[in-house]
Design a protein around this motif. Structure first.
Motif, PDB file in Angstrom:
ATOM      1  N   GLY A 134       0.675  -1.083  -0.009  1.00 27.56           N
ATOM      2  CA  GLY A 134       0.040   0.043   0.121  1.00 27.56           C
ATOM      3  C   GLY A 134       0.868   1.345  -0.052  1.00 27.56           C
ATOM      4  N   HIS A 135       1.730   1.373   0.939  1.00 37.50           N
ATOM      5  CA  HIS A 135       2.684   2.175   0.822  1.00 37.50           C
ATOM      6  C   HIS A 135       3.832   2.208  -0.322  1.00 37.50           C
ATOM      7  N   SER A 136       4.160   0.889  -0.475  1.00 40.87           N
ATOM      8  CA  SER A 136       4.907   0.414  -1.521  1.00 40.87           C
ATOM      9  C   SER A 136       4.392  -0.810  -1.803  1.00 40.87           C
ATOM     10  N   PRO A 137       4.733  -1.549  -3.032  1.00 44.87           N
ATOM     11  CA  PRO A 137       3.912  -2.376  -3.673  1.00 44.87           C
ATOM     12  C   PRO A 137       4.590  -3.767  -2.783  1.00 44.87           C
ATOM     13  N   GLY A 138       5.914  -4.049  -2.244  1.00 49.25           N
ATOM     14  CA  GLY A 138       6.165  -4.956  -1.690  1.00 49.25           C
ATOM     15  C   GLY A 138       6.428  -5.128  -0.159  1.00 49.25           C
ATOM     16  N   HIS A 139       5.811  -3.936   0.646  1.00 51.22           N
ATOM     17  CA  HIS A 139       6.172  -3.853   1.972  1.00 51.22           C
ATOM     18  C   HIS A 139       6.010  -5.024   2.594  1.00 51.22           C
ATOM     19  N   VAL A 140       6.684  -5.218   3.703  1.00 45.48           N
ATOM     20  CA  VAL A 140       6.642  -6.203   4.790  1.00 45.48           C
ATOM     21  C   VAL A 140       6.932  -5.706   5.888  1.00 45.48           C
ATOM     22  N   SER A 160      -0.540   8.229  12.818  1.00 45.04           N
ATOM     23  CA  SER A 160      -0.773   8.520  11.416  1.00 45.04           C
ATOM     24  C   SER A 160      -0.542   6.819  10.726  1.00 45.04           C
ATOM     25  N   ILE A 161      -0.411   7.284   9.102  1.00 41.34           N
ATOM     26  CA  ILE A 161      -0.172   5.930   8.324  1.00 41.34           C
ATOM     27  C   ILE A 161       0.752   6.476   7.434  1.00 41.34           C
ATOM     28  N   GLY A 162       1.089   5.380   6.574  1.00 37.01           N
ATOM     29  CA  GLY A 162       2.293   5.759   5.643  1.00 37.01           C
ATOM     30  C   GLY A 162       1.620   6.455   4.366  1.00 37.01           C
ATOM     31  N   ARG A 163       2.214   7.075   3.819  1.00 40.42           N
ATOM     32  CA  ARG A 163       1.992   7.930   2.566  1.00 40.42           C
ATOM     33  C   ARG A 163       1.712   6.772   1.428  1.00 40.42           C
ATOM     34  N   THR A 164       0.672   7.292   0.497  1.00 40.19           N
ATOM     35  CA  THR A 164       0.300   6.588  -0.525  1.00 40.19           C
ATOM     36  C   THR A 164       0.446   7.599  -1.956  1.00 40.19           C
ATOM     37  N   ASP A 165       0.846   8.464  -1.704  1.00 39.14           N
ATOM     38  CA  ASP A 165       1.071   9.309  -2.993  1.00 39.14           C
ATOM     39  C   ASP A 165       2.372   9.265  -3.647  1.00 39.14           C
ATOM     40  N   LEU A 166       3.159   8.312  -3.230  1.00 37.84           N
ATOM     41  CA  LEU A 166       4.374   7.932  -3.969  1.00 37.84           C
ATOM     42  C   LEU A 166       4.037   6.910  -5.260  1.00 37.84           C
ATOM     43  N   PRO A 167       4.937   6.488  -5.992  1.00 34.28           N
ATOM     44  CA  PRO A 167       4.623   5.866  -7.017  1.00 34.28           C
ATOM     45  C   PRO A 167       4.503   4.421  -6.563  1.00 34.28           C
ATOM     46  N   LEU A 168       3.339   3.907  -7.283  1.00 34.90           N
ATOM     47  CA  LEU A 168       2.884   2.514  -6.990  1.00 34.90           C
ATOM     48  C   LEU A 168       2.228   2.515  -5.388  1.00 34.90           C
TER      49      LEU A 168
END
Length: 212
Positions: A134-140, A160-168
């Motif tokens: 969600g924040h990045s495609p393969g975040h674990v 808060s939560i991670g950003r989602t306006d970054l690529p993917l």
């Protein structure tokens, strides 16, 4: 028993984590050391404690979490462990550094790939790999059930939560990851995030404005 120490590195104020067991075998997670001063801070701590880094893990591969990957890999002869879907993020990291006026030389060697449900063993201690994109495609994330903590990267923060306006990035995917992977853990589980102070699953469940 696993011991945890955090370092806050780079102008982006990223949290790098060092975990070690009673035999002094150590794991470095998300090395964000940007310059030689920060590299020395990490190395001095490891040397003073008499630790033996045996594994390099990344929750994801955005630039602030990989500033130090090349140096850590070379210093302790380690191969980074990442999810396969983070290879693209690693390839983009160096260009991102230029864009943010934080140039650096990114790691370009081989990887060991993590999968959801993998168990990472450090002696008798274990970390379970949770897949939380969600924040990045393969975040674990790395969950230690025995000691009630998770190294959460940039999924869930204190308030808060991670950003989602970054690529993917994807907001709906991130919220699903938080609800299915982290909020299902016991309330007392400590969340060591990629930025900011430690929190708990219960605190975020009850007070995080993105989740309540």
């Amino acid at each position: 028993m696993l011991h945890i120490h955090s370092f806050t590195f780079s102008p982006i104020q990223e949290n790098t984590y060092l975990l070690w067991n009673d035999d002094k075998d150590a794991v470095i997670i998300d090395p964000g050391c940007y310059d030689s001063y920060e590299e020395q801070e990490l190395k001095s701590f490891i040397d003073e404690k008499g630790l033996r880094p045996i594994m390099l893990l990344n929750t994801h591969c955005h630039l602030d979490h990989v500033f130090g990957v090349k140096w850590v890999a070379a210093t302790w002869d380690l191969i980074p462990h990442i999810h396969a879907k983070e290879q693209q993020m690693m390839r983009l990291a160096e260009a991102s550094g230029v864009m943010y006026n934080l140039p650096f030389k990114s790691y370009s060697g081989p990887f060991n790939f993590l999968q959801e449900g993998d168990i990472i063993k450090l002696g008798n201690d274990e970390l379970k790999v949770l897949f939380a994109p969600g924040h990045s495609p393969g975040h674990v994330c790395f969950y230690c059930k025995a000691q009630d903590f998770v190294i959460g990267g940039d999924v869930l923060f204190n308030g808060s939560i991670g950003r989602t306006d970054l690529p993917l990035g994807n907001f709906e995917t991130l919220i699903t990851s938080i609800r299915t992977q982290l909020l299902t853990l016991p309330d007392e589980t400590k969340v060591y995030s990629g930025h900011g102070p430690v929190t708990t699953v219960g605190r975020e469940w009850n007070t995080n404005p993105f989740l309540v």
